[in-house]
Design a protein around this motif. Structure first.
Motif, PDB file in Angstrom:
ATOM      1  N   PRO A   1       0.991  -1.227   0.094  1.00  0.00           N
ATOM      2  CA  PRO A   1       0.110   0.585  -0.271  1.00  0.00           C
ATOM      3  C   PRO A   1       0.829   1.341   0.412  1.00  0.00           C
ATOM      4  O   PRO A   1       1.912   0.832   0.560  1.00  0.00           O
ATOM      5  CB  PRO A   1      -0.363  -0.179   1.136  1.00  0.00           C
ATOM      6  N   PHE A   2       0.512   2.172  -0.529  1.00  0.00           N
ATOM      7  CA  PHE A   2       0.525   2.998  -0.503  1.00  0.00           C
ATOM      8  C   PHE A   2      -0.535   5.072  -0.543  1.00  0.00           C
ATOM      9  O   PHE A   2      -0.995   4.724  -1.241  1.00  0.00           O
ATOM     10  CB  PHE A   2       1.756   3.329  -2.595  1.00  0.00           C
ATOM     11  N   GLY A   3      -0.291   4.863   0.829  1.00  0.00           N
ATOM     12  CA  GLY A   3      -1.162   5.672   1.111  1.00  0.00           C
ATOM     13  C   GLY A   3      -1.885   5.400   0.793  1.00  0.00           C
ATOM     14  O   GLY A   3      -2.294   4.497   1.147  1.00  0.00           O
ATOM     15  N   PRO A   4      -3.579   5.903   0.522  1.00  0.00           N
ATOM     16  CA  PRO A   4      -4.660   5.734   0.583  1.00  0.00           C
ATOM     17  C   PRO A   4      -4.431   4.013  -0.888  1.00  0.00           C
ATOM     18  O   PRO A   4      -5.921   3.415  -1.085  1.00  0.00           O
ATOM     19  CB  PRO A   4      -6.089   6.038   0.023  1.00  0.00           C
TER      20      PRO A   4
ATOM     21  N   TYR B   1      -5.165   1.176  -6.769  1.00  0.00           N
ATOM     22  CA  TYR B   1      -6.183   1.056  -6.432  1.00  0.00           C
ATOM     23  C   TYR B   1      -6.859   1.723  -5.284  1.00  0.00           C
ATOM     24  O   TYR B   1      -5.658   1.872  -4.599  1.00  0.00           O
ATOM     25  CB  TYR B   1      -7.206  -0.435  -6.539  1.00  0.00           C
ATOM     26  N   TYR B   2      -7.788   2.337  -5.940  1.00  0.00           N
ATOM     27  CA  TYR B   2      -8.625   3.005  -4.730  1.00  0.00           C
ATOM     28  C   TYR B   2      -9.881   3.288  -3.922  1.00  0.00           C
ATOM     29  O   TYR B   2     -10.454   3.206  -5.372  1.00  0.00           O
ATOM     30  CB  TYR B   2      -8.045   4.707  -4.883  1.00  0.00           C
ATOM     31  N   GLU B   3      -9.849   3.324  -2.875  1.00  0.00           N
ATOM     32  CA  GLU B   3     -11.650   2.474  -2.114  1.00  0.00           C
ATOM     33  C   GLU B   3     -12.093   3.669  -2.066  1.00  0.00           C
ATOM     34  O   GLU B   3     -12.017   4.979  -1.479  1.00  0.00           O
ATOM     35  CB  GLU B   3     -11.342   1.842  -1.417  1.00  0.00           C
ATOM     36  N   LYS B   4     -13.803   3.702  -2.832  1.00  0.00           N
ATOM     37  CA  LYS B   4     -14.664   4.520  -2.652  1.00  0.00           C
ATOM     38  C   LYS B   4     -15.954   3.840  -2.389  1.00  0.00           C
ATOM     39  O   LYS B   4     -16.415   2.755  -3.383  1.00  0.00           O
ATOM     40  CB  LYS B   4     -14.787   4.885  -4.209  1.00  0.00           C
ATOM     41  N   ARG B   5     -16.235   3.346  -1.270  1.00  0.00           N
ATOM     42  CA  ARG B   5     -16.853   3.189  -0.860  1.00  0.00           C
ATOM     43  C   ARG B   5     -18.781   3.138  -0.166  1.00  0.00           C
ATOM     44  O   ARG B   5     -19.778   2.791   0.163  1.00  0.00           O
ATOM     45  CB  ARG B   5     -16.682   2.167   1.215  1.00  0.00           C
TER      46      ARG B   5
END
Length: 139
Positions: free
Chosen positions: A45-48, A62-66
């Motif tokens: 992981p690199f930050g978010p 990949y960036y999580e958007k829930r």
């Protein structure tokens, strides 16, 4: 020393994609899915962000958007001919349907565009992924 002296030897008129963000509802699931299909590894992981290094100097982060729906995008990957059947077999092992066309009307088939082979499939968030063995011939 100026910043320009530390930049790789690319002409000033050339831009090379370094990374792009791929929105996902579960970054781990989506990154591992793509890495499994393409035979790659998920990075640390690199930050978010959770990166998948494509091996050509480009990462998909990949960036999580829930909190909102994920809008599907299209990502196309030029893959070696000798790896194409292996990738199709991985999709089959994962129970993922692949298609010969981007509209997903020809299930279980591959195309033969531009003298190569290609297939489309959805990732866990509905991104339309494409693997192809020859680049598109553009006018």
């Amino acid at each position: 020393m100026s910043h320009a002296q530390h930049t790789p030897e690319l002409p000033a008129t050339v831009a090379r994609l370094d990374h792009t963000v791929v929105f996902s509802s579960d970054r781990q699931l989506s990154a591992e899915f793509l890495a499994a299909v393409l035979g790659l590894k998920v990075g640390a992981p690199f930050g978010p962000f959770l990166p998948v290094d494509l091996g050509n100097g480009v990462t998909l982060d990949y960036y999580e958007k829930r909190d909102e729906p994920i809008q599907g995008q299209h990502y196309a990957f030029l893959v070696p001919e000798e790896q194409f059947d292996i990738m199709i077999a991985r999709l089959e092992a994962l129970g993922v349907t692949y298609y010969a066309d981007p509209s997903h009307t020809e299930p279980g088939r591959v195309n033969d565009l531009f003298g190569g082979r290609g297939a489309y499939f959805d990732d866990p968030d509905g991104h339309n992924m494409e693997i192809m063995t020859r680049p598109y011939v553009r006018p």
